[in-house]
Design an enzyme around this catalytic site. Sequence first.
Site, PDB file in Angstrom:
ATOM      1  N   ASN A   6      -1.397  -1.503 -17.525  1.00 27.22           N
ATOM      2  CA  ASN A   6       0.022  -1.836 -17.389  1.00 27.22           C
ATOM      3  C   ASN A   6       0.204  -3.257 -17.903  1.00 27.22           C
ATOM      4  O   ASN A   6      -0.154  -4.218 -17.225  1.00 27.22           O
ATOM      5  CB  ASN A   6       0.427  -1.731 -15.910  1.00 27.22           C
ATOM      6  CG  ASN A   6       1.850  -2.198 -15.665  1.00 27.22           C
ATOM      7  OD1 ASN A   6       2.609  -2.416 -16.602  1.00 27.22           O
ATOM      8  ND2 ASN A   6       2.217  -2.346 -14.402  1.00 27.22           N
ATOM      9  N   TRP A   7       0.767  -3.358 -19.115  1.00 28.70           N
ATOM     10  CA  TRP A   7       0.884  -4.685 -19.737  1.00 28.70           C
ATOM     11  C   TRP A   7       2.072  -5.478 -19.194  1.00 28.70           C
ATOM     12  O   TRP A   7       2.258  -6.636 -19.565  1.00 28.70           O
ATOM     13  CB  TRP A   7       1.006  -4.540 -21.260  1.00 28.70           C
ATOM     14  CG  TRP A   7      -0.231  -4.011 -21.933  1.00 28.70           C
ATOM     15  CD1 TRP A   7      -1.403  -3.632 -21.331  1.00 28.70           C
ATOM     16  CD2 TRP A   7      -0.422  -3.803 -23.335  1.00 28.70           C
ATOM     17  NE1 TRP A   7      -2.311  -3.202 -22.273  1.00 28.70           N
ATOM     18  CE2 TRP A   7      -1.737  -3.296 -23.521  1.00 28.70           C
ATOM     19  CE3 TRP A   7       0.367  -3.982 -24.470  1.00 28.70           C
ATOM     20  CZ2 TRP A   7      -2.266  -2.967 -24.773  1.00 28.70           C
ATOM     21  CZ3 TRP A   7      -0.141  -3.663 -25.723  1.00 28.70           C
ATOM     22  CH2 TRP A   7      -1.453  -3.162 -25.869  1.00 28.70           C
ATOM     23  N   LYS A   8       2.891  -4.852 -18.380  1.00 25.38           N
ATOM     24  CA  LYS A   8       4.074  -5.517 -17.789  1.00 25.38           C
ATOM     25  C   LYS A   8       4.897  -6.201 -18.886  1.00 25.38           C
ATOM     26  O   LYS A   8       4.986  -5.694 -19.986  1.00 25.38           O
ATOM     27  CB  LYS A   8       3.641  -6.488 -16.688  1.00 25.38           C
ATOM     28  CG  LYS A   8       2.735  -5.818 -15.661  1.00 25.38           C
ATOM     29  CD  LYS A   8       2.572  -6.626 -14.408  1.00 25.38           C
ATOM     30  CE  LYS A   8       1.535  -5.961 -13.510  1.00 25.38           C
ATOM     31  NZ  LYS A   8       1.491  -6.545 -12.184  1.00 25.38           N
ATOM     32  N   HIS A  92       6.837   1.658  -9.745  1.00 21.83           N
ATOM     33  CA  HIS A  92       5.944   0.507  -9.562  1.00 21.83           C
ATOM     34  C   HIS A  92       6.562  -0.426  -8.518  1.00 21.83           C
ATOM     35  O   HIS A  92       7.780  -0.582  -8.456  1.00 21.83           O
ATOM     36  CB  HIS A  92       5.765  -0.227 -10.893  1.00 21.83           C
ATOM     37  CG  HIS A  92       4.675  -1.251 -10.854  1.00 21.83           C
ATOM     38  ND1 HIS A  92       4.844  -2.489 -10.271  1.00 21.83           N
ATOM     39  CD2 HIS A  92       3.398  -1.207 -11.286  1.00 21.83           C
ATOM     40  CE1 HIS A  92       3.713  -3.166 -10.368  1.00 21.83           C
ATOM     41  NE2 HIS A  92       2.811  -2.410 -10.980  1.00 21.83           N
ATOM     42  N   GLU A  94       6.845  -3.512  -8.357  1.00 21.25           N
ATOM     43  CA  GLU A  94       7.702  -4.580  -8.900  1.00 21.25           C
ATOM     44  C   GLU A  94       9.105  -4.047  -9.165  1.00 21.25           C
ATOM     45  O   GLU A  94      10.089  -4.767  -9.019  1.00 21.25           O
ATOM     46  CB  GLU A  94       7.069  -5.163 -10.173  1.00 21.25           C
ATOM     47  CG  GLU A  94       5.875  -6.044  -9.828  1.00 21.25           C
ATOM     48  CD  GLU A  94       4.853  -6.209 -10.940  1.00 21.25           C
ATOM     49  OE1 GLU A  94       5.147  -5.845 -12.098  1.00 21.25           O
ATOM     50  OE2 GLU A  94       3.742  -6.684 -10.645  1.00 21.25           O
ATOM     51  N   GLU A 164      -1.289   1.667  -5.077  1.00 25.73           N
ATOM     52  CA  GLU A 164      -1.313   0.239  -5.381  1.00 25.73           C
ATOM     53  C   GLU A 164      -0.801  -0.545  -4.171  1.00 25.73           C
ATOM     54  O   GLU A 164       0.416  -0.753  -4.039  1.00 25.73           O
ATOM     55  CB  GLU A 164      -0.410  -0.061  -6.581  1.00 25.73           C
ATOM     56  CG  GLU A 164      -0.799   0.667  -7.845  1.00 25.73           C
ATOM     57  CD  GLU A 164      -0.353  -0.094  -9.079  1.00 25.73           C
ATOM     58  OE1 GLU A 164      -1.222  -0.435  -9.897  1.00 25.73           O
ATOM     59  OE2 GLU A 164       0.833  -0.384  -9.226  1.00 25.73           O
ATOM     60  N   GLY A 170      -1.831  -8.353  -8.531  1.00 28.50           N
ATOM     61  CA  GLY A 170      -1.729  -9.673  -9.145  1.00 28.50           C
ATOM     62  C   GLY A 170      -2.140 -10.812  -8.231  1.00 28.50           C
ATOM     63  O   GLY A 170      -1.851 -11.971  -8.514  1.00 28.50           O
ATOM     64  N   SER A 210      -5.531  -5.634  -8.656  1.00 24.66           N
ATOM     65  CA  SER A 210      -6.594  -6.600  -8.978  1.00 24.66           C
ATOM     66  C   SER A 210      -7.928  -5.942  -9.292  1.00 24.66           C
ATOM     67  O   SER A 210      -8.991  -6.499  -8.972  1.00 24.66           O
ATOM     68  CB  SER A 210      -6.745  -7.625  -7.850  1.00 24.66           C
ATOM     69  OG  SER A 210      -5.530  -8.347  -7.676  1.00 24.66           O
TER      70      SER A 210
HETATM   71  C1  PEP Z   1      -0.254  -3.354 -11.513  1.00 23.84           C
HETATM   72  O1  PEP Z   1       0.702  -4.123 -11.572  1.00 23.84           O
HETATM   73  O2  PEP Z   1      -0.091  -2.137 -11.704  1.00 23.84           O
HETATM   74  C2  PEP Z   1      -1.565  -3.933 -11.212  1.00 23.84           C
HETATM   75  C3  PEP Z   1      -2.497  -3.148 -10.734  1.00 23.84           C
HETATM   76  O3  PEP Z   1      -1.698  -5.274 -11.432  1.00 23.84           O
HETATM   77  P1  PEP Z   1      -3.037  -6.157 -11.225  1.00 23.84           P
HETATM   78  O4  PEP Z   1      -4.195  -5.368 -11.767  1.00 23.84           O
HETATM   79  O5  PEP Z   1      -2.782  -7.404 -12.013  1.00 23.84           O
HETATM   80  O6  PEP Z   1      -3.162  -6.392  -9.767  1.00 23.84           O
END
Ligand code: PEP
Length: 252
Positions: A6-8, A92, A94, A164, A170, A210
């Site tokens: 997931n490049w956001k 997600h 976010e 998640e 993050g 993470s």
């Molecule tokens: C995500 O936002 O889907 C995610 C898993 O981010 P990170 O790996 O940076 O925690």
Amino acid sequence: MLIAGNWKMHLDARGANELARGVMDATADAGPVQVAVCPPYVHLGALSSTLKNSRVRLGAQNMHSADKGPFTGEISASMLLSVGCHYVILGHSERRQKFGETDASVNAKVKRALRTGLVPIICVGEHLRERSAGAEKEVVASQIKFALEDLKLVAPNALVIAYEPVWAIGTGKTATPGQAQEIHALIRSLLVRQFGGEVASGVHILYGGSMNPGNARELLVQPDVDGGLIGGASLKAEDFGAIVEIAQSVSR
Ligand code: PEP
């Protein structure tokens, strides 16, 4: 196993193309592991050409639940399909936290994605305060129930779930392998109840939060962890490739 990046909201056109090429090279020998990248919308068309003839599939990070109409700034499932998307991330945290995504809107998007032929990657996960209160199972079960409401599934590869925990996204904090497995097993049992054992056993349930080359193995060896949704570590082809390599080595 499925490893998806997931490049956001990162990377300009040039950077996205470079990273896609890097991911292609780093994952060329991934064996049975399925690989996907989910760049920002504006790069999808170009990356579809870059990734043509490679094993790396393309996904989007969101979509609208309608197929077309007066929704300025929005993107539909059929548009995503037409530029070569296979997956779409939905719900997600976010988007739930910062853009008002609700269980009901996630459900509407999931239905539209499935009807259109996209594979939704449905994200669920509890906040830290919910885990501290011992409510993580209740929260995740409720998110799954609403996301999948009125849904029939005949093929396991039509749907992906990503667990998640919000507190792990993050932050550099990761769920312990035991915490991840416990929630993944709960999700599996909910899928069994709704779709039957045969379909449910084949649905990929990803862990996200993470994940990096240092902790991927202990998470991916858990019996109900079928891959990862990777944020930060997906922005470096080397790290993403290393996670894919670990997934390959523990592949079931
Ligand atoms: C995500 O936002 O889907 C995610 C898993 O981010 P990170 O790996 O940076 O925690």
